[in-house]
Write an enzyme that holds these catalytic residues in place. Structure first.
Site, PDB file in Angstrom:
ATOM      1  N   HIS A 182      41.619  30.945  43.985  1.00  0.00           N
ATOM      2  CA  HIS A 182      40.270  31.489  43.830  1.00  0.00           C
ATOM      3  C   HIS A 182      39.808  32.024  45.188  1.00  0.00           C
ATOM      4  CE1 HIS A 182      39.012  29.422  39.956  1.00  0.00           C
ATOM      5  NE2 HIS A 182      40.021  28.635  40.297  1.00  0.00           N
ATOM      6  N   GLU A 213      42.070  24.307  34.519  1.00  0.00           N
ATOM      7  CA  GLU A 213      41.921  24.965  33.216  1.00  0.00           C
ATOM      8  C   GLU A 213      43.163  25.774  32.836  1.00  0.00           C
ATOM      9  OE1 GLU A 213      38.204  27.231  33.093  1.00  0.00           O
ATOM     10  OE2 GLU A 213      39.106  28.538  31.594  1.00  0.00           O
ATOM     11  N   HIS A 268      47.062  29.889  40.680  1.00  0.00           N
ATOM     12  CA  HIS A 268      46.113  30.935  41.070  1.00  0.00           C
ATOM     13  C   HIS A 268      45.255  30.442  42.216  1.00  0.00           C
ATOM     14  CE1 HIS A 268      44.380  28.562  37.764  1.00  0.00           C
ATOM     15  NE2 HIS A 268      43.196  28.742  38.323  1.00  0.00           N
ATOM     16  N   ASP A 326      37.483  36.930  38.228  1.00  0.00           N
ATOM     17  CA  ASP A 326      37.287  35.785  37.326  1.00  0.00           C
ATOM     18  C   ASP A 326      36.237  36.172  36.285  1.00  0.00           C
ATOM     19  OD1 ASP A 326      37.559  32.353  37.781  1.00  0.00           O
ATOM     20  OD2 ASP A 326      36.207  33.198  36.271  1.00  0.00           O
ATOM     21  N   ILE A 327      36.524  35.903  35.026  1.00  0.00           N
ATOM     22  CA  ILE A 327      35.654  36.334  33.930  1.00  0.00           C
ATOM     23  C   ILE A 327      34.347  35.543  33.906  1.00  0.00           C
ATOM     24  CG2 ILE A 327      36.436  34.837  32.036  1.00  0.00           C
ATOM     25  CD1 ILE A 327      35.988  38.656  31.930  1.00  0.00           C
TER      26      ILE A 327
HETATM   27  P1  5GP Z   1      41.019  26.578  37.130  1.00  0.00           P
HETATM   28  O1  5GP Z   1      42.267  26.562  36.268  1.00  0.00           O
HETATM   29  O2  5GP Z   1      41.301  27.011  38.544  1.00  0.00           O
HETATM   30  O3  5GP Z   1      40.278  25.258  37.077  1.00  0.00           O
HETATM   31  O4  5GP Z   1      40.005  27.641  36.509  1.00  0.00           O
HETATM   32  C1  5GP Z   1      40.478  28.800  35.866  1.00  0.00           C
HETATM   33  C2  5GP Z   1      39.553  29.974  36.172  1.00  0.00           C
HETATM   34  O5  5GP Z   1      40.056  31.078  35.420  1.00  0.00           O
HETATM   35  C3  5GP Z   1      38.089  29.764  35.742  1.00  0.00           C
HETATM   36  O6  5GP Z   1      37.238  30.068  36.845  1.00  0.00           O
HETATM   37  C4  5GP Z   1      37.899  30.744  34.566  1.00  0.00           C
HETATM   38  O7  5GP Z   1      36.611  31.336  34.553  1.00  0.00           O
HETATM   39  C5  5GP Z   1      39.002  31.774  34.800  1.00  0.00           C
HETATM   40  N1  5GP Z   1      39.542  32.315  33.571  1.00  0.00           N
HETATM   41  C6  5GP Z   1      39.978  31.611  32.495  1.00  0.00           C
HETATM   42  N2  5GP Z   1      40.440  32.426  31.527  1.00  0.00           N
HETATM   43  C7  5GP Z   1      40.286  33.693  32.008  1.00  0.00           C
HETATM   44  C8  5GP Z   1      40.583  34.981  31.457  1.00  0.00           C
HETATM   45  O8  5GP Z   1      41.069  35.138  30.336  1.00  0.00           O
HETATM   46  N3  5GP Z   1      40.305  36.054  32.236  1.00  0.00           N
HETATM   47  C9  5GP Z   1      39.751  35.929  33.481  1.00  0.00           C
HETATM   48  N4  5GP Z   1      39.513  37.049  34.172  1.00  0.00           N
HETATM   49  N5  5GP Z   1      39.462  34.731  34.043  1.00  0.00           N
HETATM   50  C10 5GP Z   1      39.728  33.619  33.296  1.00  0.00           C
END
Ligand code: 5GP
Length: 134
Positions: free
Chosen positions: A96, A89, A94, A29-30
């Site tokens: 985590h 987001e 995905h 995760d970035i």
């Molecule tokens: P969620 O959709 O589960 O709420 O969060 C998405 C996760 O993806 C976040 O923790 C965010 O930091 C990570 N994320 C979003 N865009 C990118 C990206 O372009 N590259 C990476 N490696 N992680 C990402």
């Protein structure tokens, strides 16, 4: 249009890979909650929600994620690898995987860890190395 995670799995957008097979991809995760925070995705479907996956993909994804979690546990000092599914987001399923020292490490509202490119690369390589030994 492809999701950002499909583009990552295809290598069109760079990522720190920690594991891969024909169907699944795992990368750091970035914006990590802790060092080693990893996302595990299916490569061949962009279904937004994990429980909408077909049974075969769902089972494959969870099996693959379990193997990645074992590699993370070996590579990153932690008490346990936490598991979470949010998708608030990015609309591409995905999982985590988050190395935990305490419960508060799973707080998605907490300040994220700052890691340099070298830190990311080192952590990813160490997880990948352990994954390949499993
Ligand atoms: P969620 O959709 O589960 O709420 O969060 C998405 C996760 O993806 C976040 O923790 C965010 O930091 C990570 N994320 C979003 N865009 C990118 C990206 O372009 N590259 C990476 N490696 N992680 C990402």
């Amino acid at each position: 249009m492809a999701t950002i995670f499909t583009r990552i799995a295809k290598g069109e957008i760079p990522s720190y890979k920690v594991a891969e097979d024909d169907d699944f991809y795992a990368f750091l995760d970035i914006n990590p909650l802790t060092e080693g925070h990893t996302l595990v995705i299916p490569k061949n479907t962009e279904a937004d929600y994990i429980f909408d996956l077909d049974e075969h993909t769902y089972e494959g994804l969870t099996k693959f994620a379990a193997k990645v979690a074992k590699a993370i546990k070996k590579a990153v000092p932690c008490k346990r690898v936490g598991v979470a599914v949010l998708g608030m987001e990015v609309p591409h399923t995905h999982i985590h995987l988050i190395p935990l020292q305490s419960e508060s490490d799973m707080d998605f509202k907490k300040e994220r860890v700052k890691m340099s490119e070298a830190d990311f690369a080192k952590t990813a390589n160490e997880i990948l190395r352990n994954f390949e030994l499993l």
